[in-house]
Scaffold this motif. Structure first.
Motif, mmCIF file in Angstrom:
data_model
loop_
_atom_site.group_PDB
_atom_site.id
_atom_site.type_symbol
_atom_site.label_atom_id
_atom_site.label_comp_id
_atom_site.label_asym_id
_atom_site.label_seq_id
_atom_site.Cartn_x
_atom_site.Cartn_y
_atom_site.Cartn_z
ATOM 1 N N PRO A 1 67.390 50.123 22.681
ATOM 2 C CA PRO A 1 66.853 51.470 22.435
ATOM 3 C C PRO A 1 66.266 52.084 23.697
ATOM 4 O O PRO A 1 66.264 51.468 24.774
ATOM 5 C CB PRO A 1 65.782 51.221 21.368
ATOM 6 C CG PRO A 1 65.378 49.795 21.568
ATOM 7 C CD PRO A 1 66.606 49.070 22.025
ATOM 8 N N SER A 2 65.724 53.283 23.565
ATOM 9 C CA SER A 2 65.186 54.002 24.720
ATOM 10 C C SER A 2 63.961 53.301 25.297
ATOM 11 O O SER A 2 63.266 52.544 24.605
ATOM 12 C CB SER A 2 64.805 55.426 24.309
ATOM 13 O OG SER A 2 63.676 55.393 23.436
ATOM 14 N N LEU A 3 63.698 53.574 26.558
ATOM 15 C CA LEU A 3 62.523 52.995 27.215
ATOM 16 C C LEU A 3 61.233 53.462 26.548
ATOM 17 O O LEU A 3 60.276 52.696 26.422
ATOM 18 C CB LEU A 3 62.515 53.367 28.701
ATOM 19 C CG LEU A 3 63.641 52.779 29.550
ATOM 20 C CD1 LEU A 3 63.517 53.268 30.992
ATOM 21 C CD2 LEU A 3 63.623 51.252 29.504
ATOM 22 N N ASP A 4 61.205 54.711 26.122
ATOM 23 C CA ASP A 4 59.994 55.236 25.479
ATOM 24 C C ASP A 4 59.684 54.481 24.184
ATOM 25 O O ASP A 4 58.521 54.156 23.911
ATOM 26 C CB ASP A 4 60.161 56.728 25.171
ATOM 27 C CG ASP A 4 60.065 57.592 26.417
ATOM 28 O OD1 ASP A 4 59.526 57.093 27.429
ATOM 29 O OD2 ASP A 4 60.527 58.741 26.385
ATOM 30 N N LEU A 5 60.708 54.201 23.382
ATOM 31 C CA LEU A 5 60.489 53.482 22.125
ATOM 32 C C LEU A 5 60.027 52.050 22.402
ATOM 33 O O LEU A 5 59.113 51.551 21.746
ATOM 34 C CB LEU A 5 61.763 53.471 21.285
ATOM 35 C CG LEU A 5 61.690 52.697 19.965
ATOM 36 C CD1 LEU A 5 60.575 53.237 19.076
ATOM 37 C CD2 LEU A 5 63.030 52.745 19.233
ATOM 38 N N LEU A 6 60.649 51.400 23.371
ATOM 39 C CA LEU A 6 60.259 50.031 23.710
ATOM 40 C C LEU A 6 58.826 49.986 24.234
ATOM 41 O O LEU A 6 58.044 49.096 23.883
ATOM 42 C CB LEU A 6 61.224 49.457 24.748
ATOM 43 C CG LEU A 6 62.642 49.148 24.234
ATOM 44 C CD1 LEU A 6 63.571 48.856 25.406
ATOM 45 C CD2 LEU A 6 62.618 47.975 23.263
ATOM 46 N N ASP A 7 58.474 50.960 25.069
ATOM 47 C CA ASP A 7 57.127 50.987 25.641
ATOM 48 C C ASP A 7 56.076 51.270 24.575
ATOM 49 O O ASP A 7 55.024 50.624 24.529
ATOM 50 C CB ASP A 7 57.052 52.044 26.745
ATOM 51 C CG ASP A 7 55.705 52.027 27.465
ATOM 52 O OD1 ASP A 7 55.328 50.975 28.022
ATOM 53 O OD2 ASP A 7 55.014 53.067 27.453
ATOM 54 N N SER A 8 56.351 52.235 23.681
ATOM 55 C CA SER A 8 55.384 52.569 22.635
ATOM 56 C C SER A 8 55.236 51.428 21.637
ATOM 57 O O SER A 8 54.134 51.162 21.138
ATOM 58 C CB SER A 8 55.801 53.855 21.918
ATOM 59 O OG SER A 8 57.055 53.695 21.277
ATOM 60 N N THR A 9 56.346 50.735 21.342
ATOM 61 C CA THR A 9 56.276 49.587 20.448
ATOM 62 C C THR A 9 55.431 48.479 21.055
ATOM 63 O O THR A 9 54.574 47.892 20.389
ATOM 64 C CB THR A 9 57.691 49.047 20.150
ATOM 65 O OG1 THR A 9 58.472 50.071 19.535
ATOM 66 C CG2 THR A 9 57.621 47.842 19.229
ATOM 67 N N SER A 10 55.676 48.197 22.324
ATOM 68 C CA SER A 10 54.912 47.156 23.017
ATOM 69 C C SER A 10 53.423 47.505 23.034
ATOM 70 O O SER A 10 52.564 46.647 22.787
ATOM 71 C CB SER A 10 55.431 46.991 24.445
ATOM 72 O OG SER A 10 54.683 46.015 25.143
ATOM 73 N N TYR A 11 53.117 48.762 23.301
ATOM 74 C CA TYR A 11 51.721 49.206 23.373
ATOM 75 C C TYR A 11 51.030 49.050 22.020
ATOM 76 O O TYR A 11 49.903 48.554 21.927
ATOM 77 C CB TYR A 11 51.675 50.654 23.834
ATOM 78 C CG TYR A 11 50.286 51.225 24.002
ATOM 79 C CD1 TYR A 11 49.279 50.497 24.637
ATOM 80 C CD2 TYR A 11 49.974 52.503 23.528
ATOM 81 C CE1 TYR A 11 48.005 51.025 24.804
ATOM 82 C CE2 TYR A 11 48.711 53.033 23.691
ATOM 83 C CZ TYR A 11 47.729 52.287 24.328
ATOM 84 O OH TYR A 11 46.457 52.808 24.479
ATOM 85 N N THR A 12 51.718 49.458 20.948
ATOM 86 C CA THR A 12 51.144 49.308 19.609
ATOM 87 C C THR A 12 50.929 47.841 19.270
ATOM 88 O O THR A 12 49.910 47.462 18.678
ATOM 89 C CB THR A 12 52.047 49.958 18.553
ATOM 90 O OG1 THR A 12 52.195 51.344 18.845
ATOM 91 C CG2 THR A 12 51.466 49.796 17.163
ATOM 92 N N CYS A 13 51.877 46.997 19.653
ATOM 93 C CA CYS A 13 51.737 45.555 19.408
ATOM 94 C C CYS A 13 50.530 44.989 20.157
ATOM 95 O O CYS A 13 49.790 44.157 19.622
ATOM 96 C CB CYS A 13 53.002 44.818 19.839
ATOM 97 S SG CYS A 13 54.430 45.077 18.778
ATOM 98 N N VAL A 14 50.335 45.440 21.386
ATOM 99 C CA VAL A 14 49.199 44.958 22.177
ATOM 100 C C VAL A 14 47.879 45.397 21.558
ATOM 101 O O VAL A 14 46.938 44.606 21.439
ATOM 102 C CB VAL A 14 49.294 45.451 23.640
ATOM 103 C CG1 VAL A 14 48.001 45.148 24.390
ATOM 104 C CG2 VAL A 14 50.462 44.777 24.348
ATOM 105 N N ILE A 15 47.799 46.676 21.155
ATOM 106 C CA ILE A 15 46.571 47.171 20.525
ATOM 107 C C ILE A 15 46.274 46.386 19.249
ATOM 108 O O ILE A 15 45.143 45.936 19.018
ATOM 109 C CB ILE A 15 46.693 48.673 20.206
ATOM 110 C CG1 ILE A 15 46.725 49.493 21.487
ATOM 111 C CG2 ILE A 15 45.524 49.125 19.329
ATOM 112 C CD1 ILE A 15 46.941 50.974 21.257
ATOM 113 N N THR A 16 47.305 46.218 18.419
ATOM 114 C CA THR A 16 47.132 45.476 17.164
ATOM 115 C C THR A 16 46.722 44.039 17.432
ATOM 116 O O THR A 16 45.778 43.511 16.827
ATOM 117 C CB THR A 16 48.437 45.500 16.351
ATOM 118 O OG1 THR A 16 48.818 46.860 16.096
ATOM 119 C CG2 THR A 16 48.270 44.763 15.028
#
Length: 278
Positions: A175-190
Motif C-alpha cells: 500500500p501507499s507510504l502514507d497508509l503504512l506510516d499512519s498505521t505504524s504510528y497508530t500501532c506505536v501510540i496504542t
C-alpha cells in the motif's frame, strides 16, 4: 494444570490454522488474488478462536492466566499478536500486514507446541487482579508494537521500490507510504499506552509480592529502556517531524529491544522473571 494437560488438540489446531494462514498470505503477496487474502484472514481468525478457547479452559482450571514458563508465555504472546492483528486489520484494512503477523504467530505456536511443559508449583504467586492486568496490558502492548515494526518494514520496502529506477516486485503489492506510516504510528501510540499501563500495574504487583515497587531487577531495567526508546520515537514524531523512513527504522530498533527484553534478559541475565522462560 498446564498447557500439556488441557486440550492440547485445540492448540495443535490453532497452530495448523496459523500456519495455513501464513501460506495464504504468502500466496496473496505473490498472486494478489483477493480471495486468497479473505481465506488467509479467515484462517487466522479461526486459529485465534481455537487458541482463545484453549487458553480460556486452561485459565479456568488454573485460576489464573497460563504464564508460568516459556511454553505458556509464547502461547499468550501469540494469542495477543493474532488478536491485535485482527483488531488493527479491521481498523485500517491493511491486508498485507498479515504477511508479517501470520508467520510470526505461527512460529511462536510451533515453538510452544514443541517445547516440553513444566509443572506449575503449588501455591503459585502468579495470581490476582494486578498480575492479570499486567499480563494483558503488557502482551497486548507488545503485540501492537510488533505490528508497528511490521508496518515499518513494509514502509522501507515500499520506499525502496518507489526510489528504484525499475519499480519491481513490492511496488505494486504494497500500500501507499502514507497508509503504512499512519498505521505504524497508530500501532506505536496504542502499544506505548498499553505498555505504560502494564508497567504501572507491574510495579503495583511487585510491591505486593516483593515488598518494593522497584528492585533493580534486570527485567525492570530493560523494560524501562524499552519504554524510553518508544517514548523517544513519539517525542521525535511530535516535536521534530520524525516520520516516514526515520520513524520506520525506529520501530524496528524498538522491536529489537523489545524482543531482547521479552526473552534475552531472562535467558542471559536472569532475575525475578527468569522462571517464565524455564
Amino acid at each position: 494444570m498446564t498447557l500439556d494437560t488441557i486440550p492440547t488438540g485445540l492448540f495443535f489446531i490453532a497452530t495448523a490454522l496459523y500456519t495455513a494462514s501464513t501460506v495464504g498470505y504468502a500466496l496473496y503477496l505473490f498472486m494478489q488474488k483477493e480471495k486468497m487474502q479473505h481465506t488467509a484472514l479467515s484462517l487466522i481468525l479461526a486459529g485465534f478462536i481455537f487458541h482463545a478457547m484453549g487458553t480460556l479452559m486452561v485459565s479456568v482450571q488454573m485460576g489464573t492466566l497460563p504464564i508460568h514458563n516459556l511454553k505458556e508465555t509464547l502461547s499468550i504472546a501469540a494469542l495477543a499478536l493474532s488478536g491485535m492483528f485482527l483488531v488493527l486489520k479491521t481498523k485500517f484494512n491493511l491486508k498485507i500486514l498479515g504477511i508479517f503477523a501470520a508467520p510470526l504467530v505461527a512460529l511462536m505456536m510451533m515453538a510452544m507446541v514443541a517445547l516440553p511443559g513444566a509443572p506449575v508449583p503449588a501455591g503459585s504467586f502468579l495470581k490476582g487482579f494486578w498480575l492479570v492486568s499486567h499480563i494483558i496490558l503488557i502482551f497486548s502492548g507488545e503485540a501492537a508494537l510488533a505490528l508497528a515494526c511490521g508496518a515499518g518494514i513494509l514502509y522501507i520496502l515500499q520506499e525502496n521500490a518507489i526510489k528504484a529506477k525499475k519499480r519491481g516486485f513490492f511496488f505494486t503489492r504494497l500500500p501507499s507510504l502514507d497508509l503504512l506510516d499512519s498505521t505504524s504510528y497508530t500501532c506505536v501510540i496504542t502499544g506505548f499506552a498499553m505498555l505504560t499501563a502494564g508497567l504501572i500495574t507491574g510495579l503495583v504487583y511487585a510491591k505486593a509480592v516483593w515488598g518494593s515497587f522497584w528492585t533493580w531487577d534486570p527485567k525492570e531495567i530493560w523494560s524501562a529502556v524499552t519504554w524510553l526508546v518508544y517514548a523517544a520515537l513519539l517525542h521525535g514524531r511530535l516535536t521534530s517531524g520524525w516520520q516516514g523512513r526515520r520513524s520506520a527504522i525506529m520501530t524496528i530498533i524498538g522491536f529489537a529491544v523489545l524482543v531482547f527484553t521479552f526473552l534475552g534478559v531472562n535467558f542471559l541475565i536472569g532475575g525475578h522473571h527468569r522462571g517464565f522462560t524455564m
